[in-house]
Design a protein around this motif. Structure first.
Motif, PDB file in Angstrom:
ATOM      1  N   VAL A 175      15.187  -5.216   0.481  1.00 56.83           N
ATOM      2  CA  VAL A 175      14.130  -4.778   1.348  1.00 56.83           C
ATOM      3  C   VAL A 175      13.182  -3.783   0.344  1.00 56.83           C
ATOM      4  O   VAL A 175      13.744  -2.991  -0.524  1.00 56.83           O
ATOM      5  N   ILE A 176      11.767  -3.874   0.134  1.00 55.50           N
ATOM      6  CA  ILE A 176      10.977  -3.310  -0.657  1.00 55.50           C
ATOM      7  C   ILE A 176      10.132  -2.391   0.230  1.00 55.50           C
ATOM      8  O   ILE A 176       9.410  -2.951   1.403  1.00 55.50           O
ATOM      9  N   LEU A 177       9.358  -1.092  -0.147  1.00 62.40           N
ATOM     10  CA  LEU A 177       8.599  -0.464   0.615  1.00 62.40           C
ATOM     11  C   LEU A 177       8.075   0.637  -0.228  1.00 62.40           C
ATOM     12  O   LEU A 177       8.796   1.028  -1.434  1.00 62.40           O
ATOM     13  N   HIS A 178       6.994   1.225   0.039  1.00 61.60           N
ATOM     14  CA  HIS A 178       6.452   2.293  -0.892  1.00 61.60           C
ATOM     15  C   HIS A 178       7.743   3.474  -0.505  1.00 61.60           C
ATOM     16  O   HIS A 178       8.140   3.882  -1.587  1.00 61.60           O
ATOM     17  N   GLY A 179       7.660   3.888   0.504  1.00 63.18           N
ATOM     18  CA  GLY A 179       9.037   4.694   0.624  1.00 63.18           C
ATOM     19  C   GLY A 179       8.450   6.231   1.579  1.00 63.18           C
ATOM     20  O   GLY A 179       9.560   6.853   1.882  1.00 63.18           O
ATOM     21  N   PRO A 189       3.100  -6.447   3.617  1.00 63.07           N
ATOM     22  CA  PRO A 189       3.378  -5.428   4.652  1.00 63.07           C
ATOM     23  C   PRO A 189       3.923  -4.397   4.220  1.00 63.07           C
ATOM     24  O   PRO A 189       4.511  -4.197   3.243  1.00 63.07           O
ATOM     25  N   ASP A 190       4.014  -3.184   5.043  1.00 59.68           N
ATOM     26  CA  ASP A 190       4.708  -1.943   4.590  1.00 59.68           C
ATOM     27  C   ASP A 190       6.018  -1.978   4.426  1.00 59.68           C
ATOM     28  O   ASP A 190       6.471  -1.240   3.301  1.00 59.68           O
ATOM     29  N   VAL A 191       6.846  -2.780   4.939  1.00 58.31           N
ATOM     30  CA  VAL A 191       8.265  -3.212   4.716  1.00 58.31           C
ATOM     31  C   VAL A 191       8.244  -4.430   4.687  1.00 58.31           C
ATOM     32  O   VAL A 191       8.085  -5.347   5.477  1.00 58.31           O
ATOM     33  N   GLN A 244       0.649  -1.193  -0.020  1.00 56.60           N
ATOM     34  CA  GLN A 244       0.021  -0.074   0.127  1.00 56.60           C
ATOM     35  C   GLN A 244       0.816   1.228  -0.149  1.00 56.60           C
ATOM     36  O   GLN A 244       1.950   1.376   0.549  1.00 56.60           O
ATOM     37  N   GLY A 245       0.540   2.381  -0.811  1.00 57.44           N
ATOM     38  CA  GLY A 245       0.934   3.616  -0.692  1.00 57.44           C
ATOM     39  C   GLY A 245       0.199   4.579  -0.013  1.00 57.44           C
ATOM     40  O   GLY A 245      -0.552   4.314   0.930  1.00 57.44           O
ATOM     41  N   ASN A 246       0.898   5.833   0.060  1.00 56.57           N
ATOM     42  CA  ASN A 246       0.108   6.780   0.893  1.00 56.57           C
ATOM     43  C   ASN A 246      -1.396   7.357   0.222  1.00 56.57           C
ATOM     44  O   ASN A 246      -2.177   8.053   0.808  1.00 56.57           O
ATOM     45  N   ARG A 247      -1.392   7.148  -1.227  1.00 53.96           N
ATOM     46  CA  ARG A 247      -2.753   7.102  -1.901  1.00 53.96           C
ATOM     47  C   ARG A 247      -3.680   6.117  -1.779  1.00 53.96           C
ATOM     48  O   ARG A 247      -4.942   6.156  -1.672  1.00 53.96           O
ATOM     49  N   PHE A 274      -3.881   3.463   0.601  1.00 47.42           N
ATOM     50  CA  PHE A 274      -3.544   2.718   1.978  1.00 47.42           C
ATOM     51  C   PHE A 274      -4.951   2.021   2.379  1.00 47.42           C
ATOM     52  O   PHE A 274      -4.687   0.892   3.060  1.00 47.42           O
ATOM     53  N   LEU A 275      -5.983   2.302   1.948  1.00 45.18           N
ATOM     54  CA  LEU A 275      -7.224   1.628   2.200  1.00 45.18           C
ATOM     55  C   LEU A 275      -7.428   0.138   1.414  1.00 45.18           C
ATOM     56  O   LEU A 275      -8.508  -0.282   1.541  1.00 45.18           O
ATOM     57  N   LEU A 276      -6.661   0.132   0.476  1.00 40.36           N
ATOM     58  CA  LEU A 276      -6.708  -1.081  -0.535  1.00 40.36           C
ATOM     59  C   LEU A 276      -6.434  -2.115   0.361  1.00 40.36           C
ATOM     60  O   LEU A 276      -5.677  -2.396   1.061  1.00 40.36           O
ATOM     61  N   GLY A 277      -7.568  -3.121   0.333  1.00 38.78           N
ATOM     62  CA  GLY A 277      -7.456  -4.254   1.214  1.00 38.78           C
ATOM     63  C   GLY A 277      -7.556  -5.662   0.709  1.00 38.78           C
ATOM     64  O   GLY A 277      -7.423  -5.702  -0.727  1.00 38.78           O
ATOM     65  N   LYS A 278      -7.925  -6.800   1.654  1.00 31.57           N
ATOM     66  CA  LYS A 278      -7.969  -7.953   0.912  1.00 31.57           C
ATOM     67  C   LYS A 278      -8.917  -8.452  -0.205  1.00 31.57           C
ATOM     68  O   LYS A 278      -8.780  -9.161  -0.834  1.00 31.57           O
ATOM     69  N   ALA A 279     -10.016  -7.483   0.002  1.00 33.18           N
ATOM     70  CA  ALA A 279     -11.203  -7.624  -1.068  1.00 33.18           C
ATOM     71  C   ALA A 279     -10.727  -7.460  -2.431  1.00 33.18           C
ATOM     72  O   ALA A 279     -10.696  -8.252  -3.347  1.00 33.18           O
ATOM     73  N   PHE A 280     -10.127  -6.442  -2.557  1.00 35.42           N
ATOM     74  CA  PHE A 280      -9.703  -5.905  -4.059  1.00 35.42           C
ATOM     75  C   PHE A 280      -8.553  -6.759  -4.264  1.00 35.42           C
ATOM     76  O   PHE A 280      -8.297  -7.067  -5.670  1.00 35.42           O
TER      77      PHE A 280
END
Length: 250
Positions: free
Chosen positions: A118-122, A105-107, A84-87, A89-95
């Motif tokens: 290591v990967i992350l949005h940033g 996870p975030d990191v 998930q990114g900062n725009r 972050f509400l995207l969840g399991k259903a989609f």
């Protein structure tokens, strides 16, 4: 691994597409990428901000449905992972299930072609942006998300558009230094994860940064955004490179 043994060893990383129904040029480039480049990959990692904003997994608009269908089609042969990114972050399991993606996870520390990274949005790396970090902490709380998810869809859309306008105005007043990553935080995360390679998006400053910390040679790869062209990182056992594709002007 969903590809056959004869498939080439390649994975792709993308971020910051900011897909929206008022930017058909970005959407067309993304769909083309999913149909022509991504099927040759073993894995596709989407490191946040796939959408300009995400209203909730109950958004059943034709635009959202078209993206879900394109991703689901790809997932039959290429594993898709999403952070998930900062725009969005509400995207969840259903989609994620609807589109054939695996949520991370975030990191996340991964092993790819015998290399750990290591990967992350940033966005969590931009610690000098105190106001944003305060909002991030609040918006990730269970109570804030609970309130948002229970609002009518039309009201969530109004709130998201209002936040986008305020965010754009706030960003215009911040220095480039504040909005970039903090080197100390980069080094802290890499030391904590015990890796010498990091890949992230968020800052819209595609580049490969080499540096030394804790007597280790380390590399930070920043993914490009899709505002003016398609942009992705091609990762193989022999190395990686940032690539881009112009939008179709026809």
């Amino acid at each position: 691994m969903t590809n056959s043994n004869s498939a080439p060893a390649v994975s792709y990383f993308i971020a910051d597409l900011h897909l929206a129904d008022n930017r058909p040029d970005i959407t067309a480039c993304f769909i083309s990428f999913l149909q022509h480049q991504a099927p040759h990959a073993e894995k596709l990692f989407i490191l946040g901000d796939l959408f300009e904003y995400w209203l909730g997994d109950d958004d059943d608009s034709p635009f959202v449905a078209s993206i879900a269908t394109a991703l689901k089609t790809l997932s039959a042969q290429t594993e898709i992972f999403f952070i998930q990114g900062n725009r969005d972050f509400l995207l969840g399991k259903a989609f994620a299930k609807r589109s054939g993606m695996t949520l991370l996870p975030d990191v996340e520390k991964i092993s790819l072609y015998q290399q750990e990274l290591v990967i992350l949005h940033g966005d969590t790396l931009c610690t000098r942006d105190v106001a944003y970090q305060a909002f991030r902490k609040k918006s990730r709380s269970w109570w804030w998300q609970g309130i948002m998810k229970n609002l009518p869809l039309f009201l969530r859309k109004r709130i998201a558009e209002n936040y986008r306008r305020k965010s754009a105005a706030s960003t215009a007043m911040k220095s480039q230094d504040i909005m970039d990553v903090t080197q100390e935080e980069v080094e802290r995360v890499m030391a904590e994860q015990q890796v010498n390679l990091m890949i992230h998006g968020h800052t819209h400053r595609p580049a490969v940064h080499h540096f030394t910390s804790d007597n280790n040679a380390r590399t930070r790869v920043v993914l490009g955004d899709w505002y003016d062209q398609g942009s992705w990182l091609k990762f193989t056992p022999h190395g990686y490179e940032l690539l881009n594709q112009p939008f179709d002007k026809s």
